[in-house]
Design a protein around this motif. Structure first.
Motif, PDB file in Angstrom:
ATOM      1  N   GLY A   1       0.090  -1.243  -0.150  1.00  0.00           N
ATOM      2  CA  GLY A   1       0.218  -0.174   0.106  1.00  0.00           C
ATOM      3  C   GLY A   1       0.801   1.004   0.211  1.00  0.00           C
ATOM      4  O   GLY A   1       2.385   1.584   0.137  1.00  0.00           O
ATOM      5  N   ASP A   2       0.231   2.570  -0.118  1.00  0.00           N
ATOM      6  CA  ASP A   2       0.591   3.681  -0.862  1.00  0.00           C
ATOM      7  C   ASP A   2       1.400   4.247   0.880  1.00  0.00           C
ATOM      8  O   ASP A   2       2.816   4.502   0.193  1.00  0.00           O
ATOM      9  CB  ASP A   2       0.150   4.948  -1.256  1.00  0.00           C
ATOM     10  CG  ASP A   2       1.027   6.030  -1.409  1.00  0.00           C
ATOM     11  OD1 ASP A   2       0.700   6.802  -0.970  1.00  0.00           O
ATOM     12  OD2 ASP A   2       0.493   6.310  -2.527  1.00  0.00           O
ATOM     13  N   HIS A   3       1.290   4.074   1.244  1.00  0.00           N
ATOM     14  CA  HIS A   3       1.019   4.664   2.854  1.00  0.00           C
ATOM     15  C   HIS A   3       2.297   4.195   3.323  1.00  0.00           C
ATOM     16  O   HIS A   3       3.568   4.620   3.299  1.00  0.00           O
ATOM     17  CB  HIS A   3       0.083   4.672   3.952  1.00  0.00           C
ATOM     18  CG  HIS A   3       0.156   5.085   5.356  1.00  0.00           C
ATOM     19  ND1 HIS A   3       0.430   6.190   5.611  1.00  0.00           N
ATOM     20  CD2 HIS A   3       0.648   4.692   6.456  1.00  0.00           C
ATOM     21  CE1 HIS A   3       0.631   6.482   6.559  1.00  0.00           C
ATOM     22  NE2 HIS A   3       1.117   5.968   7.064  1.00  0.00           N
TER      23      HIS A   3
ATOM     24  N   CYS B   1       4.796   2.063   2.130  1.00  0.00           N
ATOM     25  CA  CYS B   1       5.999   2.230   1.008  1.00  0.00           C
ATOM     26  C   CYS B   1       6.471   3.609   1.538  1.00  0.00           C
ATOM     27  O   CYS B   1       7.743   3.944   1.432  1.00  0.00           O
ATOM     28  CB  CYS B   1       5.012   2.027  -0.217  1.00  0.00           C
ATOM     29  SG  CYS B   1       4.773   0.271  -0.598  1.00  0.00           S
ATOM     30  N   ARG B   2       5.766   4.690   1.099  1.00  0.00           N
ATOM     31  CA  ARG B   2       6.008   6.382   1.782  1.00  0.00           C
ATOM     32  C   ARG B   2       6.707   6.000   2.674  1.00  0.00           C
ATOM     33  O   ARG B   2       7.701   7.197   3.092  1.00  0.00           O
ATOM     34  CB  ARG B   2       4.856   7.120   1.237  1.00  0.00           C
ATOM     35  CG  ARG B   2       4.244   7.411  -0.142  1.00  0.00           C
ATOM     36  CD  ARG B   2       3.447   8.428   0.061  1.00  0.00           C
ATOM     37  NE  ARG B   2       2.264   8.116  -2.016  1.00  0.00           N
ATOM     38  CZ  ARG B   2       2.993   8.213  -2.449  1.00  0.00           C
ATOM     39  NH1 ARG B   2       4.560   9.459  -2.723  1.00  0.00           N
ATOM     40  NH2 ARG B   2       2.691   8.985  -3.731  1.00  0.00           N
TER      41      ARG B   2
ATOM     42  N   PHE C   1       4.134  -4.074  -8.316  1.00  0.00           N
ATOM     43  CA  PHE C   1       2.877  -2.861  -9.114  1.00  0.00           C
ATOM     44  C   PHE C   1       1.959  -3.658 -10.035  1.00  0.00           C
ATOM     45  O   PHE C   1       2.318  -5.196 -10.356  1.00  0.00           O
ATOM     46  CB  PHE C   1       2.966  -1.489 -10.317  1.00  0.00           C
ATOM     47  CG  PHE C   1       3.888  -0.811  -9.409  1.00  0.00           C
ATOM     48  CD1 PHE C   1       3.489   0.635  -8.817  1.00  0.00           C
ATOM     49  CD2 PHE C   1       5.445  -0.857  -8.958  1.00  0.00           C
ATOM     50  CE1 PHE C   1       3.828   1.569  -8.038  1.00  0.00           C
ATOM     51  CE2 PHE C   1       6.162   0.507  -8.757  1.00  0.00           C
ATOM     52  CZ  PHE C   1       5.111   1.241  -7.574  1.00  0.00           C
TER      53      PHE C   1
ATOM     54  N   ALA D   1       1.610   5.514 -12.434  1.00  0.00           N
ATOM     55  CA  ALA D   1       2.664   5.330 -11.279  1.00  0.00           C
ATOM     56  C   ALA D   1       3.914   5.570 -11.408  1.00  0.00           C
ATOM     57  O   ALA D   1       5.138   5.895 -10.671  1.00  0.00           O
ATOM     58  CB  ALA D   1       2.464   3.914 -10.612  1.00  0.00           C
TER      59      ALA D   1
ATOM     60  N   GLU E   1       6.448   8.437 -10.627  1.00  0.00           N
ATOM     61  CA  GLU E   1       6.897   8.643  -9.574  1.00  0.00           C
ATOM     62  C   GLU E   1       7.811   7.717  -8.456  1.00  0.00           C
ATOM     63  O   GLU E   1       8.507   7.827  -7.706  1.00  0.00           O
ATOM     64  CB  GLU E   1       5.617   8.858  -8.047  1.00  0.00           C
ATOM     65  CG  GLU E   1       6.095   8.917  -7.124  1.00  0.00           C
ATOM     66  CD  GLU E   1       4.740   9.535  -6.264  1.00  0.00           C
ATOM     67  OE1 GLU E   1       4.499   9.872  -5.176  1.00  0.00           O
ATOM     68  OE2 GLU E   1       3.675   9.468  -6.819  1.00  0.00           O
ATOM     69  N   TRP E   2       7.748   6.908  -9.068  1.00  0.00           N
ATOM     70  CA  TRP E   2       8.234   5.234  -8.537  1.00  0.00           C
ATOM     71  C   TRP E   2       9.245   4.190  -8.930  1.00  0.00           C
ATOM     72  O   TRP E   2       9.719   3.448  -8.785  1.00  0.00           O
ATOM     73  CB  TRP E   2       6.812   3.987  -8.068  1.00  0.00           C
ATOM     74  CG  TRP E   2       6.232   5.164  -7.287  1.00  0.00           C
ATOM     75  CD1 TRP E   2       3.874   5.267  -7.909  1.00  0.00           C
ATOM     76  CD2 TRP E   2       5.743   5.169  -5.956  1.00  0.00           C
ATOM     77  NE1 TRP E   2       3.824   5.416  -6.722  1.00  0.00           N
ATOM     78  CE2 TRP E   2       5.241   6.072  -5.335  1.00  0.00           C
ATOM     79  CE3 TRP E   2       7.290   4.253  -5.065  1.00  0.00           C
ATOM     80  CZ2 TRP E   2       4.648   5.428  -3.875  1.00  0.00           C
ATOM     81  CZ3 TRP E   2       7.142   4.667  -3.554  1.00  0.00           C
ATOM     82  CH2 TRP E   2       5.683   5.297  -2.703  1.00  0.00           C
TER      83      TRP E   2
ATOM     84  N   ALA F   1      -4.162  -3.658  -2.205  1.00  0.00           N
ATOM     85  CA  ALA F   1      -3.794  -2.214  -2.671  1.00  0.00           C
ATOM     86  C   ALA F   1      -2.960  -2.389  -3.834  1.00  0.00           C
ATOM     87  O   ALA F   1      -3.299  -3.795  -4.942  1.00  0.00           O
ATOM     88  CB  ALA F   1      -2.424  -1.823  -1.746  1.00  0.00           C
ATOM     89  N   THR F   2      -2.516  -1.385  -5.061  1.00  0.00           N
ATOM     90  CA  THR F   2      -2.061  -1.846  -5.884  1.00  0.00           C
ATOM     91  C   THR F   2      -0.716  -1.820  -6.483  1.00  0.00           C
ATOM     92  O   THR F   2       0.076  -1.814  -7.263  1.00  0.00           O
ATOM     93  CB  THR F   2      -2.565  -1.033  -7.084  1.00  0.00           C
ATOM     94  OG1 THR F   2      -2.548   0.549  -6.727  1.00  0.00           O
ATOM     95  CG2 THR F   2      -4.018  -1.559  -7.575  1.00  0.00           C
ATOM     96  N   MET F   3      -0.085  -1.589  -4.697  1.00  0.00           N
ATOM     97  CA  MET F   3       1.806  -2.240  -5.015  1.00  0.00           C
ATOM     98  C   MET F   3       1.741  -2.206  -4.019  1.00  0.00           C
ATOM     99  O   MET F   3       0.939  -2.204  -2.678  1.00  0.00           O
ATOM    100  CB  MET F   3       2.103  -0.526  -5.365  1.00  0.00           C
ATOM    101  CG  MET F   3       1.893   0.186  -4.113  1.00  0.00           C
ATOM    102  SD  MET F   3       2.669   2.286  -4.171  1.00  0.00           S
ATOM    103  CE  MET F   3       4.272   2.039  -4.328  1.00  0.00           C
TER     104      MET F   3
END
Length: 258
Positions: free
Chosen positions: A40-42, A44-45, A59, A67, A70-71, A96-98
């Motif tokens: 998930g984005d959160h 990973c960030r 992904f 994506a 940015e990634w 999620a997608t990542m």
């Protein structure tokens, strides 16, 4: 420097896909693979913000065009997974997608002087993750998980921790005897004994010990405690969820010395 085009995985039998599925769904697979699945984005960030360099970024195929900008250079290697297969990897109800696969951090040495949280056979992954969040929020940078505690780097604990892992010193599968190396006092909570928390003089730094959801702190840990306190419960409930009790106690410590 541009990164090579990511590999596309479209077969359910792909060996890497099988490894990732185990990593995402088996709570202790990270110990064998020495890698951790964060989805998930959160999350990973949060990892990137703490300087973590992922070994692998994964992904869903349909997400990559958006994506990419940015990634594309976030990880040492990037793979795309057909959407239906990505959903089969995920341990989430709404995948999620990542995701990242990061190298399992090396086990640190115990810091005798660090403000710490001791987890004594806390078994629910959601409770453990929530306690890690409170530890990070209130300045307790070391978490000591004794044997019998839920695996700290399992996907469920990571999700509940919401990124707290990456700012903490995490030790797991220790025996109670390891606590003898601590130079800070150990504090425990009790439903029926000790001073009330809001009236107690709390030492700083200290180590709060939180115990099993049903049995509480065991004798081996309790016998090492310097102070036992009670949390006032005017509403009359018999006890609090361990993660709620942790948040109250850690906040009390953090504000008592501020």
């Amino acid at each position: 420097m541009s990164s090579p085009d990511p590999q596309l995985i479209s077969s359910r039998e792909n060996p890497l896909l099988k490894e990732l599925r185990r990593l995402a769904q088996d709570s202790t697979a990270y110990r064998k693979q020495q890698r951790v699945w964060i989805e998930g984005d959160h999350l990973c960030r949060a990892a990137l913000a703490r300087g973590v360099r992922p070994a692998l970024a994964v992904f869903a195929e349909s997400a990559w065009p958006q994506a990419r900008t940015e990634w594309a250079t976030a990880a040492a290697k990037t793979v795309l997974v057909a959407d239906a297969l990505f959903a089969g990897i995920s341990g989430l109800e709404s995948p999620a997608t990542m995701a990242f696969a990061i190298d399992l951090p090396a086990a640190p040495a115990l810091d005798p002087l660090a403000a710490s949280v001791i987890l004594d056979r806390v078994q629910d992954a959601g409770n453990v993750g929530a306690i890690l969040r409170s530890a990070g929020a209130f300045g307790f940078r070391q978490v000591i998980a004794l044997k019998g505690t839920a695996a700290l780097w399992s996907p469920k604990v990571l999700r509940a921790g919401m990124g707290a892992h990456f700012g903490l010193r995490l030790l797991e599968s220790l025996e109670p005897a390891a606590l003898d190396a601590l130079a800070v006092p150990i504090l425990v909570t009790s439903s029926h004994h000790g001073e009330f928390l809001h009236q107690a003089g709390l030492p700083w730094p200290c180590a709060w010990a939180l115990g099993h959801e049903g049995q509480g702190v065991g004798d081996e840990v309790g016998s090492r405690a310097s102070l036992a306190v009670r949390i006032a419960q005017p509403g009359g409930e018999e006890s609090l969820n361990v993660s709620c009790a942790a948040a109250i106690c850690l906040h009390a410590s953090a504000t008592s010395h501020a």
